[in-house]
Design an enzyme around this catalytic site. Structure first.
Site, PDB file in Angstrom:
ATOM      1  N   SER A 123      62.978  45.890  84.230  1.00 17.04           N
ATOM      2  CA  SER A 123      63.823  46.810  83.476  1.00 17.04           C
ATOM      3  C   SER A 123      63.161  47.125  82.146  1.00 17.04           C
ATOM      4  O   SER A 123      62.374  46.321  81.619  1.00 17.04           O
ATOM      5  CB  SER A 123      65.196  46.177  83.220  1.00 17.04           C
ATOM      6  OG  SER A 123      65.944  46.944  82.289  1.00 17.04           O
ATOM      7  N   TYR A 149      70.346  39.814  78.720  1.00 15.11           N
ATOM      8  CA  TYR A 149      69.619  40.629  79.696  1.00 15.11           C
ATOM      9  C   TYR A 149      68.235  40.991  79.168  1.00 15.11           C
ATOM     10  O   TYR A 149      67.248  40.945  79.922  1.00 15.11           O
ATOM     11  CB  TYR A 149      70.438  41.883  79.996  1.00 15.11           C
ATOM     12  CG  TYR A 149      69.936  42.697  81.164  1.00 15.11           C
ATOM     13  CD1 TYR A 149      69.578  42.101  82.368  1.00 15.11           C
ATOM     14  CD2 TYR A 149      69.859  44.083  81.085  1.00 15.11           C
ATOM     15  CE1 TYR A 149      69.135  42.847  83.443  1.00 15.11           C
ATOM     16  CE2 TYR A 149      69.426  44.850  82.158  1.00 15.11           C
ATOM     17  CZ  TYR A 149      69.068  44.220  83.327  1.00 15.11           C
ATOM     18  OH  TYR A 149      68.625  44.972  84.389  1.00 15.11           O
TER      19      TYR A 149
END
Length: 259
Positions: free
Chosen positions: A143, A156
């Site tokens: 990501s 995250y």
């Protein structure tokens, strides 16, 4: 000659399912791992229509549990009668919350569910390839959070950075075996999972403001994975292929403008 075998974790999900279709279209047989049996059944049904030549083995297992993944990878080998050629890990643990609210347990859950899930797949996949004496590919879905510290997603951000470092470490250690390890780094991809965090109005506004004129699609990510699994990427390892429609480029303006 048998088709190459690809194992995909999260194979019943939006991105994992699209990757399965792309790999099947490129000539792979598949073993799909997902903890959601109904989602796996739906993925198998889609593949039967889209790519009927592909053999598909659904395996219900928790992709964040190393023991279950190791068993699933061995199941894939036994069912196919040959070692895998490609392993694709799509699983992550996305948790929202700022750094000041972040607990050690939250951080551990993020890292375990993202980098830990990647390691749970990469280790048995690499060992199977090494035992078979053949090169192979490991592709991990990362990501933009790995390198861009988006606000309100501290766990995250950290987890994705750990996955990126892990992938490069795996690539380095597996060089002698010619097992390539790469990361596909999507930007904002419109999947059903995004609706856990964003309203339809928010997604529509994001698409309108996106530099490419739309949010990404699961098929965009799948095409990048299919390339990294293809003969054309045989010499590519330890790298990151960003699939974000220029989103990260558009975030580089200096305060007050670029002039």
């Amino acid at each position: 000659m048998s088709r190459p075998l690809a194992v995909v974790t999260g194979g019943g999900g939006g991105i994992g399912g699209a990757i399965a279709v792309a790999l099947a279209a490129a000539g792979h047989d598949l073993a799909l791992i997902d903890r959601d049996g109904a989602a796996l059944d739906a993925a198998v049904a889609r593949l039967a229509v889209a790519e009927p030549a592909a053999r598909v083995e659904p395996i219900v297992a928790d992709a964040s549990d190393p023991a279950q993944v190791a068993d699933a990878v061995e199941h894939a080998r036994a069912a196919a009668g040959r070692a895998l050629d490609v392993a694709v890990g799509t699983v992550s643990h996305e948790q929202h919350g700022g750094a000041l609210e972040l607990s050690p347990l939250d951080l551990r859950a993020g890292v375990d569910g993202t980098a830990g899930a990647a390691l749970a797949l990469a280790q048995p996949a690499a060992r199977q390839l090494i035992d078979a004496g053949k090169p192979g590919r490991i592709v991990l879905i990362g990501s933009l959070h790995a390198t861009l510290a988006f606000p309100g997603t501290a766990a995250y951000n950290t987890a994705e950075a750990a996955l990126l470092a892990l992938a490069r470490s795996l690539a380095r250690d597996l060089l002698p075996h010619r097992i390539a390890v790469n990361v596909v780094e999507p930007g904002w991809i419109e999947t059903p999972g995004e609706r856990r965090f964003h309203s339809e109005e928010r997604l529509a506004a994001a698409a309108a403001a996106h530099p490419w004129g739309r949010l990404g699609r699961a098929e965009d990510v799948a095409a990048a994975v299919a390339f990294l699994a293809s003969p054309g990427a045989e010499y590519v390892t330890g790298t990151t292929l960003r699939v974000d429609g220029g989103m990260s480029l558009a975030m580089t303006e200096l305060p007050g403008g670029t002039s």
